[in-house]
Design an enzyme around this catalytic site. Structure first.
Site: not given
Ligand code: C2O
Length: 590
Positions: A166, A187, A196, A319, A323, A339, A352
């Protein structure tokens, strides 16, 4: 509101350029030169003049290889799908908070094969808050993660190697082939959801392989329902391999309700109010973006592009809040809030998993139509290590239906599809003009404006057309667009957007109705001289569908709208606000 689901529904400057070149070629540090975002303009200016020939060369090369990429008609004949990186060239993608680089070990002789799509039983992913009493499942999940953590540190399946993937694809470890200044970024575009999806697919199958269970699934954090809106309990036990100490203790504690508009300040609303706000945000996101996939999934990104502004879809925006809410509130926001470290927390994959489910739900609501009939999307290609320890390549076109990847989701209620009152109490014009104090609002103008947290930016924006007929609305969606968004620090930035009907060119004290948000998650990296550096960040743009919102607000006959931008965290400049009509790709509605 009604819903018809088909049977398959389951629910720098030149010094900086030079510095980059040198450190890349010789892996040397050039002290005193840092490449922050402020210098990016010069870089792209210099690069701008030679962009077309570069693209043309690349295109010729691709054609020469026998692949006919980017065949979609129109002005983008030079474009091509995003291709996997040259794995032998992984550059210093080091998060400041990490003590190791996130580049994977590279043997120099990796062979890449075509992925053999599995023919195993259909795996059913279940909600995290409902598996907490399934001891057998939990034991398997913990054992699988324990084994992943115990693998040799350089094994591609090792827990931290998996997490580093990631970091590599968000922190500019790889540049697109045949370019030296266009990073691969998964992203802020239409790549976000498919990349993802594959990342989880391989992760899930590797975990299953480690415990020899071809039905194993990762659970989904069912944050779109009341009972799922707290931090999933199964990740909280400090003695479990699923535990991660780098989280915000205020939010992982029992009973704390997730705030989908979180911006590092605590929401003081009551639990039930917060739950309603979350459901409304999800409902609006689906409803406002159902007629045009890019509003939900993000804008196109094509090979070699440097100029095109990055645009999150609103699902990615939602989303991002989870995070931020899970990660530590201070410092580097580890793990989930940055990230580069996010996937070090097992809850990342659970979160995710629900994002992926939201995509599947969106797709079902639109009658399973392909979101982008565009080979630059469909043929975009990624690399992963599969459960047979093969390095395999996969294309977006093969992940659109989860069944092909042999998984599905347990059907659970979708409370946000029901009737919820998501509008604020609307004041009448007469009340406004007689009782409320009104202020004059001007147009945005042509000068970029810095957002100010204590003084929201309010502008009046003309609509292209008012009182459109139903058919016109089905053909074109009214879209509020904010362009040239520059986040001027490495840290997270968020602003929320509200729309209201003006009284002439006067606005009431109320911001109006919430239309959506812009969020950019922190993704800082360590520079070559040990300083913090921002990657080659592009400007961003935001697109919000507002046709259904204006209907709900009864604002059909307004010539203009007052648009209010409320900075919630970070440092942001915007370049313009406009309202445009964009061609729809679906007539689906909820
Ligand atoms: Cu690649 Cu929730 O991010």
């Amino acid at each position: 509101m009604s819903l018809l689901l088909n049977s398959s529904f389951t629910g720098a400057s030149s010094a900086c350029l030079l510095h980059r070149e040198r450190s890349r070629r010789r892996r040397l540090q050039v002290p005193g030169v840092t490449c922050r975002q402020g210098s990016n303009d010069d870089r792209s200016d210099a690069a701008r003049q030679k962009q077309s020939p570069v693209l043309l060369d690349r295109r010729d090369m691709l054609l020469g290889l026998g692949g006919l990429y980017g065949v979609a008609a129109g002005p983008k004949v030079l474009a091509a799908p995003i291709m996997p990186p040259d794995l032998s060239k992984c550059y210093d993608a080091t998060a400041p908070a990490l003590d190791n680089h996130c580049c994977p070990p590279y043997s120099g002789s990796e062979t890449i094969s075509e992925y053999g799509f599995p023919a195993t039983p259909l795996r059913v992913r279940r909600p995290a808050h409902l598996v907490k009493d399934d001891q057998e499942y939990l034991d398997k999940y913990k054992e699988a993660v324990r084994r992943m953590k115990n693998l040799p540190a350089d094994h591609p399946w090792n827990y931290y190697q998996q997490a580093n993937i990631h970091c590599q694809y968000c922190d500019y470890a790889y540049y697109q082939q045949n370019t030296d200044d266009v990073p691969i970024q998964v992203h802020f575009s239409w790549i976000f959801l498919p990349w993802h999806r594959y990342y989880l697919h391989f992760y899930e199958r590797i975990l299953g392989k480690l415990i020899d269970d071809d039905t194993f699934t990762i659970p989904f954090w069912n944050w779109d329902t009341k009972d799922g809106m707290t931090f999933p309990a199964i990740f909280k036990d400090p003695s479990s391999p699923l535990y991660d100490p780098k989280r915000d203790p205020r939010h992982v504690k029992d009973g704390a309700i997730l705030d989908l508009k979180y911006a590092y300040t605590e929401n003081t609303a009551s639990d039930s109010e917060l739950i309603r706000e979350n459901l409304c945000f999800i409902q609006k996101t689906f409803k406002h973006s159902l007629s045009l996939a890019e509003l939900f999934m993000g804008d196109p990104v094509r090979a070699g592009e440097k100029e095109n502004q990055e645009a999150n879809g609103q699902l990615e925006v939602i989303h991002n809040a989870a995070h931020m809410w899970v990660g530590e509130p201070d410092g580097y926001k580890e793990n989930m809030g940055d990230f580069s470290t996010a996937a070090r927390d097992s809850v990342f994959f659970c979160h995710h998993c629900n994002v992926d489910r939201m995509w599947d739900t969106y797709r079902n609501l639109r009658g399973n139509q392909i979101e982008f009939q565009d080979n630059d999307w469909l043929d975009s290609t990624f690399l992963f290590h599969d459960e047979n320890e093969q390095l395999v390549k996969v294309k977006i076109r093969d992940c659109l239906n989860p069944t092909k990847l042999r998984y599905t989701f347990e059907q659970v209620p979708l409370p946000w599809l029901g009737k919820i009152n998501c509008l604020k109490t609307s004041e009448t014009k007469s009340k406004a003009t007689t009782e409320l104090s009104l202020t004059r609002v001007g147009e945005f103008g042509t000068t970029p404006q810095a957002l100010d947290a204590s003084n929201p930016l309010r502008v009046i924006v003309a609509r292209p057309k008012k009182n459109r007929k139903k058919k016109e609305k089905q053909e074109k969606v009214e879209v509020l667009q904010i362009k040239d968004i520059k986040v001027t620090t490495n840290d997270t930035a968020r602003f929320d957007i509200y729309v209201a009907v003006p009284y002439g060119d006067l606005a009431g004290p109320d911001y109006g109705e919430f239309a959506g948000s812009y969020v950019r998650l922190a993704h800082r990296k360590k520079g070559s001289a040990g300083t913090e550096e921002q990657g080659p960040t592009k400007k961003g743009k935001l697109k919000l569908g507002i046709t259904p919102l204006l209907e709900d607000m009864d604002a059909e006959d307004a010539d203009k709208l007052v648009v209010t931008l409320v900075l919630r965290t970070g440092s942001v400049t915007v370049g313009g606000v406009s309202i445009n009509l964009l061609q729809t790709d679906s007539t689906a509605a909820i």
